[in-house]
Design an enzyme around this catalytic site. Sequence first.
Site, PDB file in Angstrom:
ATOM      1  N   GLY A  47       0.926  -1.099   0.014  1.00  0.00           N
ATOM      2  CA  GLY A  47      -0.009   0.159  -0.134  1.00  0.00           C
ATOM      3  C   GLY A  47       0.827   1.335  -0.141  1.00  0.00           C
ATOM      4  O   GLY A  47       1.982   1.277   0.265  1.00  0.00           O
ATOM      5  N   GLN A  52       3.068   9.997   1.707  1.00  0.00           N
ATOM      6  CA  GLN A  52       4.270   9.168   1.714  1.00  0.00           C
ATOM      7  C   GLN A  52       5.071   9.445   0.483  1.00  0.00           C
ATOM      8  O   GLN A  52       6.277   9.284   0.479  1.00  0.00           O
ATOM      9  CB  GLN A  52       4.052   7.610   1.650  1.00  0.00           C
ATOM     10  CG  GLN A  52       3.763   7.146   2.845  1.00  0.00           C
ATOM     11  CD  GLN A  52       3.373   5.695   2.772  1.00  0.00           C
ATOM     12  OE1 GLN A  52       2.460   5.072   2.588  1.00  0.00           O
ATOM     13  NE2 GLN A  52       4.770   4.939   3.068  1.00  0.00           N
ATOM     14  N   CYS A 107       7.026  -0.672   6.641  1.00  0.00           N
ATOM     15  CA  CYS A 107       6.340   0.493   5.865  1.00  0.00           C
ATOM     16  C   CYS A 107       7.612   1.214   5.024  1.00  0.00           C
ATOM     17  O   CYS A 107       8.729   1.110   5.424  1.00  0.00           O
ATOM     18  CB  CYS A 107       6.159   1.908   7.007  1.00  0.00           C
ATOM     19  SG  CYS A 107       5.293   3.313   6.268  1.00  0.00           S
ATOM     20  N   LEU A 108       7.216   1.710   3.786  1.00  0.00           N
ATOM     21  CA  LEU A 108       8.130   2.298   2.887  1.00  0.00           C
ATOM     22  C   LEU A 108       8.749   3.524   3.430  1.00  0.00           C
ATOM     23  O   LEU A 108       9.632   3.958   2.868  1.00  0.00           O
ATOM     24  CB  LEU A 108       7.301   2.466   1.389  1.00  0.00           C
ATOM     25  CG  LEU A 108       6.868   1.219   0.788  1.00  0.00           C
ATOM     26  CD1 LEU A 108       5.904   1.506  -0.311  1.00  0.00           C
ATOM     27  CD2 LEU A 108       7.934   0.193   0.452  1.00  0.00           C
ATOM     28  N   HIS A 149      -3.201   0.717   8.077  1.00  0.00           N
ATOM     29  CA  HIS A 149      -1.960   1.142   8.067  1.00  0.00           C
ATOM     30  C   HIS A 149      -2.085   2.476   6.944  1.00  0.00           C
ATOM     31  O   HIS A 149      -1.351   3.636   7.288  1.00  0.00           O
ATOM     32  CB  HIS A 149      -1.078   0.288   7.520  1.00  0.00           C
ATOM     33  CG  HIS A 149       0.190   0.649   7.307  1.00  0.00           C
ATOM     34  ND1 HIS A 149       1.267   0.185   8.152  1.00  0.00           N
ATOM     35  CD2 HIS A 149       1.163   1.383   6.373  1.00  0.00           C
ATOM     36  CE1 HIS A 149       2.441   0.700   7.525  1.00  0.00           C
ATOM     37  NE2 HIS A 149       2.339   1.484   6.637  1.00  0.00           N
ATOM     38  N   GLU A 150      -2.855   2.336   5.857  1.00  0.00           N
ATOM     39  CA  GLU A 150      -2.680   3.325   4.932  1.00  0.00           C
ATOM     40  C   GLU A 150      -3.616   4.617   5.549  1.00  0.00           C
ATOM     41  O   GLU A 150      -3.201   5.734   5.160  1.00  0.00           O
ATOM     42  CB  GLU A 150      -3.182   3.172   3.515  1.00  0.00           C
ATOM     43  CG  GLU A 150      -2.215   2.014   2.874  1.00  0.00           C
ATOM     44  CD  GLU A 150      -0.672   2.288   2.896  1.00  0.00           C
ATOM     45  OE1 GLU A 150      -0.227   3.334   2.680  1.00  0.00           O
ATOM     46  OE2 GLU A 150       0.082   1.229   3.118  1.00  0.00           O
ATOM     47  N   HIS A 153      -1.775   6.914   7.596  1.00  0.00           N
ATOM     48  CA  HIS A 153      -0.730   7.911   7.175  1.00  0.00           C
ATOM     49  C   HIS A 153      -1.560   9.125   6.789  1.00  0.00           C
ATOM     50  O   HIS A 153      -0.877  10.109   6.770  1.00  0.00           O
ATOM     51  CB  HIS A 153      -0.197   7.163   5.788  1.00  0.00           C
ATOM     52  CG  HIS A 153       0.889   6.255   6.081  1.00  0.00           C
ATOM     53  ND1 HIS A 153       2.005   6.717   6.316  1.00  0.00           N
ATOM     54  CD2 HIS A 153       1.014   5.150   5.597  1.00  0.00           C
ATOM     55  CE1 HIS A 153       2.897   5.768   6.485  1.00  0.00           C
ATOM     56  NE2 HIS A 153       2.422   4.696   5.816  1.00  0.00           N
TER      57      HIS A 153
END
Length: 185
Positions: A47, A52, A107-108, A149-150, A153
Amino acid sequence: MAILKIARMGHPVLSAAAKPVPNPKAPEIRKLVADMIETMNDANGAGLAAPQVHVPLRVVVFAAPESRSDPNLSEEERFDHVAPLTVLINPEMEVVDETKEGMWEGCLSVPEMRGWVERSGHIRYRGFDLEGRAITRVARGFHARVVQHECDHIRGVLYPYCMKDHRKLMFESEIHHWLKPKADA
């Protein structure tokens, strides 16, 4: 399409709440989403949220492939656990069941790290697609986890902030110590 630079933990864009998208069908939103998908795929992510990639808007893309779901689920149960590549604009989420499930997350924006995060295992989410059509779906398991999670963000929250025990925040290269069976004492 372009691969975008991913903001890392500590960058201010990741700490602020994202702004609503006034027109999901706008050409600039289509381009952003196409670039986000290419960036997510290039980074091997499940995701990605617009903050991000340094864009403070309420846009997320994600997928919950069947390979990430419990293989023991019935066909009926599997539907809530799996999601194709999904674009969700101006998402809203609600918890359906307060029962928490723990899992290692990455996480990226927090590269090379993993943390044990407990999240609700059953949620409902809604938002809009690129055509402005409403999306409403129930999610369980990994599907529920990736959506939460997304959505975190876009609220300015990274997974380490959700952890109860920061001793379980580690480099990916060290996680094998937690996964191997412990010898009997």
